[in-house]
Design an enzyme around this catalytic site. Structure first.
Site, mmCIF file in Angstrom:
data_model
loop_
_atom_site.group_PDB
_atom_site.id
_atom_site.type_symbol
_atom_site.label_atom_id
_atom_site.label_comp_id
_atom_site.label_asym_id
_atom_site.label_seq_id
_atom_site.Cartn_x
_atom_site.Cartn_y
_atom_site.Cartn_z
ATOM 1 N N CYS A 1 0.840 -1.198 0.000
ATOM 2 C CA CYS A 1 0.000 0.000 0.000
ATOM 3 C C CYS A 1 0.881 1.256 0.000
ATOM 4 O O CYS A 1 1.610 1.497 -0.950
ATOM 5 C CB CYS A 1 -0.990 -0.030 1.161
ATOM 6 S SG CYS A 1 -2.358 1.144 0.937
ATOM 7 N N HIS B 1 -3.940 -4.434 -0.236
ATOM 8 C CA HIS B 1 -3.519 -5.063 1.019
ATOM 9 C C HIS B 1 -3.640 -6.590 0.900
ATOM 10 O O HIS B 1 -4.748 -7.120 1.012
ATOM 11 C CB HIS B 1 -4.387 -4.586 2.184
ATOM 12 C CG HIS B 1 -4.115 -3.200 2.624
ATOM 13 N ND1 HIS B 1 -3.120 -2.886 3.518
ATOM 14 C CD2 HIS B 1 -4.695 -2.022 2.286
ATOM 15 C CE1 HIS B 1 -3.106 -1.574 3.724
ATOM 16 N NE2 HIS B 1 -4.054 -1.030 2.989
ATOM 17 N N GLU C 1 -2.829 -8.757 3.066
ATOM 18 C CA GLU C 1 -3.239 -9.294 4.359
ATOM 19 C C GLU C 1 -4.740 -9.127 4.597
ATOM 20 O O GLU C 1 -5.283 -9.696 5.548
ATOM 21 C CB GLU C 1 -2.438 -8.632 5.487
ATOM 22 C CG GLU C 1 -2.852 -7.219 5.853
ATOM 23 C CD GLU C 1 -2.296 -6.150 4.941
ATOM 24 O OE1 GLU C 1 -2.465 -4.958 5.270
ATOM 25 O OE2 GLU C 1 -1.697 -6.492 3.896
#
Length: 208
Positions: free
Chosen positions: A79, A188, A190
């Protein structure tokens, strides 16, 4: 061991939890000794480019990061961490990046206004990831209809040579970039479910 750089800007908890789920040994740190001893490094980040750059400078991490990347160690920016990899950003003025990937960071709002694109900024949500360079190790497990999660108002441009995958959101948004051992994801991983976990896993398997 994988090191996650802690410079006061980033979603460290969910990223470390994702790596732990993948059974990858990781450590959140700002210690130069620990960063140098790590096999690979992740630079996370959320917020404004200029503030993040200032924090790296205050912690005397700019030159060490550049040196670690130049050493050939696998390095991933996520990011805002990806945006910091570029030469410069135009977010709230002009700010120098780390210069690890050629290109610049520009405003989505300004680009949309110039092209008469009526879409919300920031882009928040899921978008399909289209692979442009199948040779990159980060996309080895990606399918033709895989979606990832974005949250951003600025995006990378002038980086076609290093584009690995993009997403269509009014215009082409670079989603994954690579310059040799340096990788970046605008989204992202994650927060991107199994697709994101597979991308993180692929990074942990890049040869050292």
């Amino acid at each position: 061991m994988l090191a996650i750089i802690d410079y006061g800007v980033g979603n460290l908890f969910s990223l470390s939890r994702s790596l732990e789920y993948l059974e990858v040994e990781c450590k959140i740190t700002r210690s130069l000794d620990e960063l140098k001893s790590a096999d690979r490094i992740i630079l996370p980040g959320v917020g404004a480019f200029g503030d993040a750059r200032k924090k790296l400078e205050e912690l005397s991490l700019v030159e060490p990061i550049q040196e670690l990347a130049a050493s050939g160690k696998p390095f991933l920016g996520i990011c805002l961490g990806m945006q910091l990899l570029f030469d410069k950003s135009e977010e709230f003025g002009e700010h120098l990046g780390l210069g690890l990937i050629p290109g610049r960071i520009v405003s989505m709002r300004e680009a949309f206004d110039q092209a008469n694109i009526d879409l919300k900024v920031p882009q928040i949500g899921w978008n399909k990831l289209d692979v442009q360079n199948a040779e990159s190790p980060l996309v080895k497990s990606l399918g033709e209809n895989d979606f990832v999660y974005y949250v951003h108002s600025y995006y990378a441009t002038d980086c076609e040579e290093h584009l690995v995958a993009d997403s269509e959101y009014g215009l082409s948004i670079p989603g994954i970039v690579q310059n040799k051992n340096v990788y970046g994801t605008q989204f992202h991983p994650e927060k991107s479910g199994d697709v994101g976990l597979n991308i993180l896993k692929a990074f942990t398997e890049v040869p050292v």
